[in-house]
Write a protein that holds these residues in place. Structure first.
Motif, PDB file in Angstrom:
ATOM      1  N   VAL A  18       0.841  -1.203   0.000  1.00  0.00           N
ATOM      2  CA  VAL A  18       0.000   0.000   0.000  1.00  0.00           C
ATOM      3  C   VAL A  18       0.870   1.245   0.000  1.00  0.00           C
ATOM      4  O   VAL A  18       0.487   2.286  -0.523  1.00  0.00           O
ATOM      5  CB  VAL A  18      -0.939  -0.023   1.231  1.00  0.00           C
ATOM      6  CG1 VAL A  18      -1.744   1.242   1.323  1.00  0.00           C
ATOM      7  CG2 VAL A  18      -1.832  -1.243   1.192  1.00  0.00           C
ATOM      8  N   ILE A  19       2.065   1.164   0.576  1.00  0.00           N
ATOM      9  CA  ILE A  19       2.970   2.310   0.645  1.00  0.00           C
ATOM     10  C   ILE A  19       3.640   2.483  -0.713  1.00  0.00           C
ATOM     11  O   ILE A  19       4.402   1.629  -1.157  1.00  0.00           O
ATOM     12  CB  ILE A  19       4.023   2.101   1.744  1.00  0.00           C
ATOM     13  CG1 ILE A  19       3.340   1.924   3.094  1.00  0.00           C
ATOM     14  CG2 ILE A  19       4.996   3.264   1.778  1.00  0.00           C
ATOM     15  CD1 ILE A  19       4.278   1.562   4.206  1.00  0.00           C
ATOM     16  N   THR A  20       3.354   3.615  -1.352  1.00  0.00           N
ATOM     17  CA  THR A  20       3.961   3.923  -2.639  1.00  0.00           C
ATOM     18  C   THR A  20       4.749   5.223  -2.521  1.00  0.00           C
ATOM     19  O   THR A  20       4.602   5.967  -1.559  1.00  0.00           O
ATOM     20  CB  THR A  20       2.883   4.076  -3.733  1.00  0.00           C
ATOM     21  OG1 THR A  20       2.048   5.188  -3.402  1.00  0.00           O
ATOM     22  CG2 THR A  20       2.046   2.815  -3.863  1.00  0.00           C
ATOM     23  N   THR A  21       5.564   5.497  -3.518  1.00  0.00           N
ATOM     24  CA  THR A  21       6.364   6.719  -3.491  1.00  0.00           C
ATOM     25  C   THR A  21       5.472   7.964  -3.564  1.00  0.00           C
ATOM     26  O   THR A  21       5.784   8.984  -2.951  1.00  0.00           O
ATOM     27  CB  THR A  21       7.370   6.746  -4.645  1.00  0.00           C
ATOM     28  OG1 THR A  21       6.683   6.554  -5.886  1.00  0.00           O
ATOM     29  CG2 THR A  21       8.406   5.651  -4.470  1.00  0.00           C
ATOM     30  N   GLU A  22       4.369   7.873  -4.310  1.00  0.00           N
ATOM     31  CA  GLU A  22       3.458   9.015  -4.400  1.00  0.00           C
ATOM     32  C   GLU A  22       2.814   9.311  -3.049  1.00  0.00           C
ATOM     33  O   GLU A  22       2.663  10.472  -2.660  1.00  0.00           O
ATOM     34  CB  GLU A  22       2.365   8.762  -5.444  1.00  0.00           C
ATOM     35  CG  GLU A  22       2.855   8.760  -6.871  1.00  0.00           C
ATOM     36  CD  GLU A  22       3.350   7.400  -7.316  1.00  0.00           C
ATOM     37  OE1 GLU A  22       3.130   6.408  -6.582  1.00  0.00           O
ATOM     38  OE2 GLU A  22       3.970   7.330  -8.389  1.00  0.00           O
ATOM     39  N   ARG A  23       2.439   8.280  -2.319  1.00  0.00           N
ATOM     40  CA  ARG A  23       1.812   8.480  -1.011  1.00  0.00           C
ATOM     41  C   ARG A  23       2.812   9.025   0.003  1.00  0.00           C
ATOM     42  O   ARG A  23       2.485   9.885   0.818  1.00  0.00           O
ATOM     43  CB  ARG A  23       1.190   7.186  -0.515  1.00  0.00           C
ATOM     44  CG  ARG A  23      -0.041   6.821  -1.315  1.00  0.00           C
ATOM     45  CD  ARG A  23      -0.725   5.617  -0.776  1.00  0.00           C
ATOM     46  NE  ARG A  23      -1.905   5.330  -1.605  1.00  0.00           N
ATOM     47  CZ  ARG A  23      -2.572   4.216  -1.564  1.00  0.00           C
ATOM     48  NH1 ARG A  23      -2.213   3.256  -0.728  1.00  0.00           N
ATOM     49  NH2 ARG A  23      -3.613   4.038  -2.348  1.00  0.00           N
ATOM     50  N   VAL A  24       4.031   8.534  -0.055  1.00  0.00           N
ATOM     51  CA  VAL A  24       5.067   9.050   0.846  1.00  0.00           C
ATOM     52  C   VAL A  24       5.330  10.520   0.542  1.00  0.00           C
ATOM     53  O   VAL A  24       5.421  11.348   1.447  1.00  0.00           O
ATOM     54  CB  VAL A  24       6.364   8.219   0.726  1.00  0.00           C
ATOM     55  CG1 VAL A  24       7.515   8.866   1.472  1.00  0.00           C
ATOM     56  CG2 VAL A  24       6.130   6.800   1.216  1.00  0.00           C
ATOM     57  N   ALA A  25       5.416  10.866  -0.741  1.00  0.00           N
ATOM     58  CA  ALA A  25       5.630  12.264  -1.128  1.00  0.00           C
ATOM     59  C   ALA A  25       4.458  13.137  -0.683  1.00  0.00           C
ATOM     60  O   ALA A  25       4.664  14.259  -0.209  1.00  0.00           O
ATOM     61  CB  ALA A  25       5.817  12.361  -2.638  1.00  0.00           C
ATOM     62  N   ALA A  26       3.234  12.641  -0.805  1.00  0.00           N
ATOM     63  CA  ALA A  26       2.065  13.405  -0.382  1.00  0.00           C
ATOM     64  C   ALA A  26       2.075  13.634   1.127  1.00  0.00           C
ATOM     65  O   ALA A  26       1.777  14.740   1.594  1.00  0.00           O
ATOM     66  CB  ALA A  26       0.784  12.677  -0.804  1.00  0.00           C
TER      67      ALA A  26
END
Length: 74
Positions: A18-26
């Protein structure tokens, strides 16, 4: 460190997909924005208190020297 975790956890780490780079950046952007707004609010409150303290130091009708022009006229 992620490689070691991946080797140790194996198939048990499927829920981490579920953890993606886009979510971490957001999350980083949102967290930074919230912290900036909090710091800005504290700055405004401290500035407001400092201005109020300066105004309390002067008598009514008295102009601070810094507010006058070079020749002492307003």
């Amino acid at each position: 460190m992620i490689v070691i975790f991946g080797l140790a956890a194996g198939d048990r780490a499927v829920h981490l997909s579920v953890i993606t780079t886009e979510r971490v950046a957001a999350v980083i952007c949102i967290g930074g924005s919230i912290m900036f707004l909090i710091k800005l609010l504290f700055y405004w409150l401290e500035r407001r208190q400092a201005i109020a303290a300066l105004n309390d130091d002067h008598e009514l009708g008295e102009q601070p020297v810094a507010d006058m022009g070079k020749n002492g006229h307003m």
